[in-house]
Design an enzyme around this catalytic site. Structure first.
Site, PDB file in Angstrom:
ATOM      1  CB  CYS A 142      67.754  -5.433  10.995  1.00  0.00           C
ATOM      2  SG  CYS A 142      67.483  -5.468  12.461  1.00  0.00           S
ATOM      3  CG  HIS A 181      69.524  -9.271   8.733  1.00  0.00           C
ATOM      4  ND1 HIS A 181      70.033  -8.728   8.502  1.00  0.00           N
ATOM      5  CD2 HIS A 181      68.857  -9.627   9.802  1.00  0.00           C
ATOM      6  CE1 HIS A 181      70.664  -7.520   9.863  1.00  0.00           C
ATOM      7  NE2 HIS A 181      69.668  -9.177  10.356  1.00  0.00           N
ATOM      8  CD  GLU A 188      71.262  -8.917   5.107  1.00  0.00           C
ATOM      9  OE1 GLU A 188      70.677  -8.357   4.593  1.00  0.00           O
ATOM     10  OE2 GLU A 188      71.433  -8.413   6.525  1.00  0.00           O
TER      11      GLU A 188
HETATM   12  N1  GLN Z   1      68.320  -5.203  17.153  1.00  0.00           N
HETATM   13  C1  GLN Z   1      69.244  -3.427  16.709  1.00  0.00           C
HETATM   14  C2  GLN Z   1      69.845  -2.555  17.103  1.00  0.00           C
HETATM   15  O1  GLN Z   1      67.872  -1.843  17.921  1.00  0.00           O
HETATM   16  C3  GLN Z   1      69.304  -3.863  15.084  1.00  0.00           C
HETATM   17  C4  GLN Z   1      69.117  -5.690  15.157  1.00  0.00           C
HETATM   18  C5  GLN Z   1      69.805  -5.524  13.616  1.00  0.00           C
HETATM   19  O2  GLN Z   1      69.986  -4.749  12.641  1.00  0.00           O
HETATM   20  N2  GLN Z   1      70.356  -6.755  13.501  1.00  0.00           N
HETATM   21  O3  GLN Z   1      69.797  -1.558  16.205  1.00  0.00           O
END
Ligand code: GLN
Length: 197
Positions: free
Chosen positions: A80, A173, A175
């Site tokens: 992410c 994710h 994890e």
């Molecule tokens: N939207 C977040 C960002 O731009 C990332 C979100 C996440 O890691 N769950 O950094």
């Protein structure tokens, strides 16, 4: 020999990665400074807030250290926000990504209304059927270089996981679920075993 895996512990959900990697027998180091990368086989960049991760990482010289780590054969996996910071380019002006992987990424791709959702996902290199994938204000991959392979797509074709050599990035994710199979894939990459992907 157990693998030595770091989790970048500047911001975000690094504890969850740590617990899962330890449950799989890895020796885990929390990385906050460049010298803590020494001797590691792989590094996980967790989810969180990419602007915060980049700001803190720049302060301590982490991006250059990470480029050296990769040149010396280290594996890196971003989840992410971790995917966002690994990118070569973002479609947004902020933050300035580290440029570790030849991908162009859009932050918050799934918009506000569905900014969090869960779905089943088949991932190349992961045996045993689809995984349950959790997306939280997730990015997506908009462009990828020739040496980058898409290893998972949503039903509509949106790429949400990519791999290039020992580098991997997932928009979701792993994890946050009890399923350890993506972490196992990363441990195989960290050990230099690219046979399953
Ligand atoms: N939207 C977040 C960002 O731009 C990332 C979100 C996440 O890691 N769950 O950094």
């Amino acid at each position: 020999m157990p693998l030595n895996i770091g989790v970048l512990a500047l911001q975000g959900d690094f504890q969850e990665h740590r617990a899962m990697l330890e449950s799989l027998g890895a020796i885990v180091t929390e990385v906050r400074l460049p010298h803590q990368l020494e001797g590691l086989d792989g590094l996980v960049i967790p989810g969180g807030e990419s602007t915060a991760i980049v700001k803190l990482a720049n302060r301590w010289g982490i991006p250059d250290a990470l480029r050296r780590f990769i040149d010396n054969g280290g594996a890196v996996w971003g989840t992410c926000a971790g995917m966002i910071v690994m990118a070569r380019e973002l479609t947004e002006p902020e933050p300035e990504p580290f440029g570790l992987m030849d991908i162009t990424v859009s932050r918050n791709w799934f918009g506000r209304q569905v900014d969090s959702f869960e779905t089943e996902l088949s991932v190349k290199g992961v045996p045993g059927g689809p995984i349950h994938a959790v997306f939280i204000r997730a990015p997506s991959v908009r462009e990828q270089g020739e040496d980058v392979q898409c290893i998972a797509r949503l039903e509509d074709g949106t790429p949400v996981a990519v791999r290039s050599g020992k580098l991997m990035a997932t928009a979701f994710h792993p994890e946050l679920t009890p399923d350890t199979r993506i972490h196992e894939l990363f441990l195989r990459l960290s050990a230099g075993d690219l046979s399953s992907v």
